[in-house]
Design a protein around this motif. Structure first.
Motif, PDB file in Angstrom:
ATOM      1  N   ARG A 170       4.035  10.157  -7.343  1.00 13.00           N
ATOM      2  CA  ARG A 170       4.958  10.458  -8.444  1.00 13.00           C
ATOM      3  C   ARG A 170       4.204  10.714  -9.749  1.00 13.00           C
ATOM      4  NH1 ARG A 170       7.657   6.026  -6.166  1.00 13.00           N
ATOM      5  NH2 ARG A 170       7.083   4.675  -7.922  1.00 13.00           N
ATOM      6  N   THR A 171       3.167   9.921  -9.987  1.00 16.24           N
ATOM      7  CA  THR A 171       2.364  10.128 -11.195  1.00 16.24           C
ATOM      8  C   THR A 171       1.636  11.457 -11.136  1.00 16.24           C
ATOM      9  OG1 THR A 171       2.038   7.728 -11.330  1.00 16.24           O
ATOM     10  CG2 THR A 171       0.634   9.097 -12.708  1.00 16.24           C
ATOM     11  N   GLY A 172       1.142  11.801  -9.941  1.00 20.50           N
ATOM     12  CA  GLY A 172       0.478  13.087  -9.777  1.00 20.50           C
ATOM     13  C   GLY A 172       1.406  14.256 -10.050  1.00 20.50           C
ATOM     14  N   GLU A 173       2.645  14.139  -9.613  1.00 17.80           N
ATOM     15  CA  GLU A 173       3.621  15.203  -9.866  1.00 17.80           C
ATOM     16  C   GLU A 173       3.850  15.395 -11.360  1.00 17.80           C
ATOM     17  OE1 GLU A 173       7.001  13.901  -7.677  1.00 17.80           O
ATOM     18  OE2 GLU A 173       6.178  14.511  -5.723  1.00 17.80           O
ATOM     19  N   ARG A 174       3.647  14.342 -12.105  1.00 17.62           N
ATOM     20  CA  ARG A 174       3.870  14.393 -13.547  1.00 17.62           C
ATOM     21  C   ARG A 174       2.644  14.924 -14.300  1.00 17.62           C
ATOM     22  NH1 ARG A 174       5.569   8.767 -15.605  1.00 17.62           N
ATOM     23  NH2 ARG A 174       7.585   9.384 -14.763  1.00 17.62           N
ATOM     24  N   TYR A 175       1.448  14.513 -13.874  1.00 15.12           N
ATOM     25  CA  TYR A 175       0.250  14.767 -14.667  1.00 15.12           C
ATOM     26  C   TYR A 175      -0.783  15.703 -14.040  1.00 15.12           C
ATOM     27  CZ  TYR A 175       1.600  10.757 -17.601  1.00 15.12           C
ATOM     28  OH  TYR A 175       2.257   9.890 -18.434  1.00 15.12           O
ATOM     29  N   LEU A 176      -0.762  15.858 -12.721  1.00 11.30           N
ATOM     30  CA  LEU A 176      -1.853  16.565 -12.061  1.00 11.30           C
ATOM     31  C   LEU A 176      -1.826  18.061 -12.345  1.00 11.30           C
ATOM     32  CD1 LEU A 176      -4.266  16.502 -10.125  1.00 11.30           C
ATOM     33  CD2 LEU A 176      -2.654  16.769  -8.234  1.00 11.30           C
ATOM     34  N   THR A 177      -2.996  18.594 -12.654  1.00 14.00           N
ATOM     35  CA  THR A 177      -3.214  20.035 -12.782  1.00 14.00           C
ATOM     36  C   THR A 177      -4.457  20.399 -11.976  1.00 14.00           C
ATOM     37  OG1 THR A 177      -4.656  19.860 -14.723  1.00 14.00           O
ATOM     38  CG2 THR A 177      -2.264  20.010 -15.130  1.00 14.00           C
ATOM     39  N   GLY A 178      -4.611  21.675 -11.695  1.00 13.76           N
ATOM     40  CA  GLY A 178      -5.808  22.108 -10.990  1.00 13.76           C
ATOM     41  C   GLY A 178      -7.068  21.791 -11.763  1.00 13.76           C
TER      42      GLY A 178
ATOM     43  N   TRP B 237       3.792   5.700  -5.563  1.00  6.75           N
ATOM     44  CA  TRP B 237       3.679   5.652  -7.028  1.00  6.75           C
ATOM     45  C   TRP B 237       2.630   6.650  -7.508  1.00  6.75           C
ATOM     46  CZ3 TRP B 237       1.011   1.202 -10.108  1.00  6.75           C
ATOM     47  CH2 TRP B 237       1.319   1.311 -11.469  1.00  6.75           C
ATOM     48  N   LEU B 238       1.492   6.673  -6.818  1.00  7.50           N
ATOM     49  CA  LEU B 238       0.444   7.635  -7.155  1.00  7.50           C
ATOM     50  C   LEU B 238       0.955   9.068  -7.030  1.00  7.50           C
ATOM     51  CD1 LEU B 238      -2.541   8.407  -7.715  1.00  7.50           C
ATOM     52  CD2 LEU B 238      -2.964   8.135  -5.261  1.00  7.50           C
TER      53      LEU B 238
ATOM     54  N   ALA C 148       0.819  -1.210   0.000  1.00 10.18           N
ATOM     55  CA  ALA C 148       0.000   0.000   0.000  1.00 10.18           C
ATOM     56  C   ALA C 148       0.853   1.261   0.000  1.00 10.18           C
ATOM     57  CB  ALA C 148      -0.947  -0.004   1.205  1.00 10.18           C
ATOM     58  N   GLU C 149       1.911   1.250   0.794  1.00  3.84           N
ATOM     59  CA  GLU C 149       2.789   2.417   0.850  1.00  3.84           C
ATOM     60  C   GLU C 149       3.478   2.645  -0.489  1.00  3.84           C
ATOM     61  OE1 GLU C 149       6.525   4.204   3.507  1.00  3.84           O
ATOM     62  OE2 GLU C 149       5.659   2.251   3.983  1.00  3.84           O
ATOM     63  N   ALA C 150       3.895   1.560  -1.137  1.00  5.80           N
ATOM     64  CA  ALA C 150       4.536   1.681  -2.447  1.00  5.80           C
ATOM     65  C   ALA C 150       3.555   2.230  -3.477  1.00  5.80           C
ATOM     66  CB  ALA C 150       5.070   0.321  -2.893  1.00  5.80           C
ATOM     67  N   PHE C 151       2.293   1.791  -3.388  1.00  7.17           N
ATOM     68  CA  PHE C 151       1.289   2.303  -4.316  1.00  7.17           C
ATOM     69  C   PHE C 151       1.050   3.790  -4.080  1.00  7.17           C
ATOM     70  CE2 PHE C 151      -2.945   3.461  -5.689  1.00  7.17           C
ATOM     71  CZ  PHE C 151      -3.013   2.906  -6.947  1.00  7.17           C
TER      72      PHE C 151
END
Length: 220
Positions: free
Chosen positions: A183-191, A180-181, A174-177
Protein backbone atom coordinates in the motif's frame (compact mmCIF):
# COMPACT_ATOMS: atom_id res chain seq x y z
CA UNK A 1 4.02 -8.35 -9.16
CA UNK A 2 3.96 -7.15 -5.55
CA UNK A 3 6.79 -4.84 -4.54
CA UNK A 4 8.26 -7.36 -2.09
CA UNK A 5 8.30 -10.09 -4.75
CA UNK A 6 10.03 -7.75 -7.16
CA UNK A 7 12.64 -6.86 -4.55
CA UNK A 8 13.26 -10.51 -3.67
CA UNK A 9 13.62 -11.42 -7.34
CA UNK A 10 16.02 -8.57 -8.10
CA UNK A 11 18.04 -9.23 -4.94
CA UNK A 12 17.87 -13.02 -5.27
CA UNK A 13 21.56 -13.70 -4.43
CA UNK A 14 21.43 -11.60 -1.26
CA UNK A 15 18.01 -12.93 -0.24
CA UNK A 16 19.08 -16.56 -0.72
CA UNK A 17 22.38 -16.08 1.10
CA UNK A 18 20.41 -14.76 4.05
CA UNK A 19 17.40 -17.07 4.18
CA UNK A 20 19.39 -20.25 3.40
CA UNK A 21 22.52 -19.38 5.37
CA UNK A 22 24.50 -22.21 7.00
CA UNK A 23 23.29 -20.97 10.41
CA UNK A 24 19.71 -21.53 9.26
CA UNK A 25 20.41 -25.07 8.06
CA UNK A 26 22.17 -26.00 11.31
CA UNK A 27 19.27 -24.53 13.28
CA UNK A 28 16.84 -26.64 11.27
CA UNK A 29 18.63 -29.93 11.72
CA UNK A 30 19.38 -29.27 15.38
CA UNK A 31 23.18 -29.39 15.06
CA UNK A 32 23.87 -25.71 15.68
CA UNK A 33 26.25 -25.50 18.67
CA UNK A 34 24.48 -23.96 21.63
CA UNK A 35 27.11 -21.19 22.15
CA UNK A 36 26.36 -20.00 18.60
CA UNK A 37 22.62 -19.87 19.22
CA UNK A 38 23.08 -18.27 22.62
CA UNK A 39 25.25 -15.47 21.26
CA UNK A 40 22.87 -14.92 18.37
CA UNK A 41 19.84 -14.83 20.67
CA UNK A 42 21.34 -12.28 23.06
CA UNK A 43 22.39 -10.09 20.15
CA UNK A 44 18.98 -10.49 18.54
CA UNK A 45 17.35 -9.26 21.75
CA UNK A 46 19.53 -6.15 21.62
CA UNK A 47 18.72 -5.82 17.92
CA UNK A 48 14.99 -6.00 18.61
CA UNK A 49 15.20 -3.12 21.07
CA UNK A 50 16.44 -0.92 18.23
CA UNK A 51 13.96 -2.55 15.84
CA UNK A 52 11.12 -1.48 18.14
CA UNK A 53 12.46 2.07 17.91
CA UNK A 54 12.44 1.74 14.12
CA UNK A 55 8.81 0.66 14.22
CA UNK A 56 8.09 3.63 16.45
CA UNK A 57 9.74 5.75 13.79
CA UNK A 58 7.23 4.26 11.35
CA UNK A 59 4.52 5.84 13.48
CA UNK A 60 6.25 9.22 13.21
CA UNK A 61 6.76 8.86 9.46
CA UNK A 62 3.20 7.67 8.79
CA UNK A 63 0.99 9.95 6.67
CA UNK A 64 -2.27 8.88 8.30
CA UNK A 65 -3.75 7.19 11.37
CA UNK A 66 -4.15 3.79 9.70
CA UNK A 67 -0.41 3.68 9.01
CA UNK A 68 0.30 4.87 12.55
CA UNK A 69 -1.73 1.99 13.95
CA UNK A 70 0.19 -0.47 11.76
CA UNK A 71 3.48 0.84 13.11
CA UNK A 72 2.18 0.62 16.66
CA UNK A 73 1.24 -3.04 16.17
CA UNK A 74 4.84 -3.72 15.18
CA UNK A 75 6.14 -2.08 18.34
CA UNK A 76 3.73 -4.13 20.47
CA UNK A 77 4.62 -7.41 18.73
CA UNK A 78 8.29 -6.89 19.55
CA UNK A 79 7.90 -5.64 23.11
CA UNK A 80 5.08 -8.00 24.13
CA UNK A 81 5.97 -11.20 22.23
CA UNK A 82 9.38 -11.49 20.57
CA UNK A 83 11.47 -10.16 23.45
CA UNK A 84 9.74 -12.52 25.86
CA UNK A 85 10.59 -15.49 23.62
CA UNK A 86 14.26 -14.54 23.89
CA UNK A 87 14.02 -14.23 27.67
CA UNK A 88 12.34 -17.66 27.80
CA UNK A 89 15.25 -19.25 25.93
CA UNK A 90 17.96 -17.43 27.82
CA UNK A 91 16.29 -18.22 31.14
CA UNK A 92 16.96 -21.90 30.49
CA UNK A 93 20.67 -21.00 30.57
CA UNK A 94 20.35 -19.07 33.82
CA UNK A 95 20.33 -15.63 32.20
CA UNK A 96 17.96 -12.93 33.40
CA UNK A 97 16.43 -10.14 31.34
CA UNK A 98 18.89 -7.75 32.98
CA UNK A 99 21.81 -9.98 31.97
CA UNK A 100 20.67 -9.87 28.35
CA UNK A 101 20.00 -6.14 28.26
CA UNK A 102 23.39 -5.37 29.82
CA UNK A 103 25.29 -7.51 27.30
CA UNK A 104 27.54 -5.53 24.92
CA UNK A 105 26.39 -5.10 21.34
CA UNK A 106 28.50 -6.97 18.79
CA UNK A 107 29.65 -5.09 15.69
CA UNK A 108 27.15 -6.72 13.27
CA UNK A 109 24.35 -5.79 15.66
CA UNK A 110 25.40 -2.17 15.72
CA UNK A 111 25.88 -2.06 11.95
CA UNK A 112 22.44 -3.49 11.17
CA UNK A 113 20.41 -1.54 13.70
CA UNK A 114 22.01 1.78 12.84
CA UNK A 115 21.50 1.10 9.14
CA UNK A 116 17.77 0.58 9.64
CA UNK A 117 17.38 3.64 11.85
CA UNK A 118 19.37 5.79 9.44
CA UNK A 119 17.21 4.61 6.53
CA UNK A 120 14.15 5.73 8.45
CA UNK A 121 15.57 9.01 9.67
CA UNK A 122 16.85 10.09 6.27
CA UNK A 123 13.96 8.73 4.16
CA UNK A 124 10.21 8.35 4.30
CA UNK A 125 7.95 5.51 5.39
CA UNK A 126 8.64 3.48 2.24
CA UNK A 127 12.42 3.63 2.73
CA UNK A 128 12.02 2.52 6.32
CA UNK A 129 9.67 -0.35 5.45
CA UNK A 130 12.04 -1.67 2.79
CA UNK A 131 14.92 -1.60 5.29
CA UNK A 132 12.76 -3.49 7.80
CA UNK A 133 11.36 -5.99 5.31
CA UNK A 134 14.19 -8.57 5.16
CA UNK A 135 14.00 -9.15 8.90
CA UNK A 136 10.22 -9.37 9.20
CA UNK A 137 9.56 -11.29 6.01
CA UNK A 138 12.78 -13.27 6.03
CA UNK A 139 12.05 -14.81 9.42
CA UNK A 140 8.59 -15.84 8.20
CA UNK A 141 10.20 -17.43 5.13
CA UNK A 142 12.85 -19.19 7.23
CA UNK A 143 10.33 -20.41 9.80
CA UNK A 144 8.08 -21.90 7.12
CA UNK A 145 11.06 -23.41 5.29
CA UNK A 146 12.45 -25.09 8.42
CA UNK A 147 9.06 -26.36 9.58
CA UNK A 148 8.38 -27.75 6.12
CA UNK A 149 11.72 -29.57 6.25
CA UNK A 150 10.82 -31.16 9.59
CA UNK A 151 12.90 -28.85 11.75
CA UNK A 152 10.12 -28.54 14.33
CA UNK A 153 10.43 -32.19 15.35
CA UNK A 154 10.35 -32.90 19.07
CA UNK A 155 14.06 -33.76 19.41
CA UNK A 156 15.30 -30.47 17.91
CA UNK A 157 16.56 -28.18 20.67
CA UNK A 158 15.55 -25.21 18.53
CA UNK A 159 12.02 -26.42 17.90
CA UNK A 160 10.49 -23.59 19.95
CA UNK A 161 12.23 -20.94 17.82
CA UNK A 162 11.09 -22.60 14.59
CA UNK A 163 7.53 -22.94 15.85
CA UNK A 164 7.44 -19.26 16.76
CA UNK A 165 8.35 -18.06 13.28
CA UNK A 166 6.50 -20.75 11.34
CA UNK A 167 3.39 -20.36 13.45
CA UNK A 168 0.17 -18.79 12.29
CA UNK A 169 0.54 -15.70 14.48
CA UNK A 170 3.93 -14.67 13.08
CA UNK A 171 2.99 -15.61 9.52
CA UNK A 172 0.01 -13.26 9.84
CA UNK A 173 2.30 -10.49 11.10
CA UNK A 174 4.51 -10.96 8.05
CA UNK A 175 1.57 -11.01 5.66
CA UNK A 176 0.16 -7.83 7.20
CA UNK A 177 3.55 -6.15 6.83
CA UNK A 178 3.79 -7.23 3.18
CA UNK A 179 0.36 -5.77 2.49
CA UNK A 180 1.30 -2.56 4.30
CA UNK A 181 4.47 -2.26 2.22
CA UNK A 182 2.44 -2.76 -0.94
CA UNK A 183 0.00 0.00 0.00
CA UNK A 184 2.85 2.38 0.79
CA UNK A 185 4.49 1.52 -2.50
CA UNK A 186 1.30 2.34 -4.38
CA UNK A 187 1.42 5.75 -2.76
CA UNK A 188 5.11 6.63 -3.07
CA UNK A 189 6.91 4.33 -5.51
CA UNK A 190 8.21 5.70 -8.80
CA UNK A 191 10.56 4.21 -11.35
CA UNK A 192 13.15 6.75 -10.28
CA UNK A 193 13.00 5.59 -6.66
CA UNK A 194 13.13 1.84 -7.22
CA UNK A 195 16.93 1.47 -7.60
CA UNK A 196 17.45 3.13 -4.22
CA UNK A 197 14.88 0.86 -2.61
CA UNK A 198 16.51 -2.19 -4.13
CA UNK A 199 19.88 -1.06 -2.77
CA UNK A 200 18.37 -0.70 0.71
CA UNK A 201 16.85 -4.16 0.48
CA UNK A 202 20.10 -5.75 -0.73
CA UNK A 203 22.10 -4.11 2.05
CA UNK A 204 19.62 -5.23 4.70
CA UNK A 205 19.84 -8.82 3.40
CA UNK A 206 23.63 -8.68 3.55
CA UNK A 207 23.49 -7.38 7.10
CA UNK A 208 21.13 -10.23 8.01
CA UNK A 209 23.67 -12.71 6.62
CA UNK A 210 26.39 -11.02 8.68
CA UNK A 211 24.15 -11.43 11.72
CA UNK A 212 23.91 -15.20 11.19
CA UNK A 213 27.64 -15.38 10.55
CA UNK A 214 28.29 -13.56 13.80
CA UNK A 215 26.63 -16.48 15.59
CA UNK A 216 28.64 -19.09 13.71
CA UNK A 217 31.92 -17.26 14.33
CA UNK A 218 31.52 -17.77 18.08
CA UNK A 219 32.37 -21.43 17.54
CA UNK A 220 35.14 -20.82 14.98
Amino acid sequence: MKLIERLKADAAPQWTDYTRHAFVDLLGNGTLPQPCFRHYLVQDYLFLIQFARAYALCVYKSPDVADMRQGLEGVKAILDVELDLHVEFCGSWGMTRADIENAPEDTPTMAYTRFVLDAGMSGDLLDLQVALAPCILGYADIGAYLAGAGGDRSDNAYRRWIQEYSGEAYQEVAEAFSDWLERTGERYLTGYRYPKLLSLFEKACRLESDFWQMGLDVNA
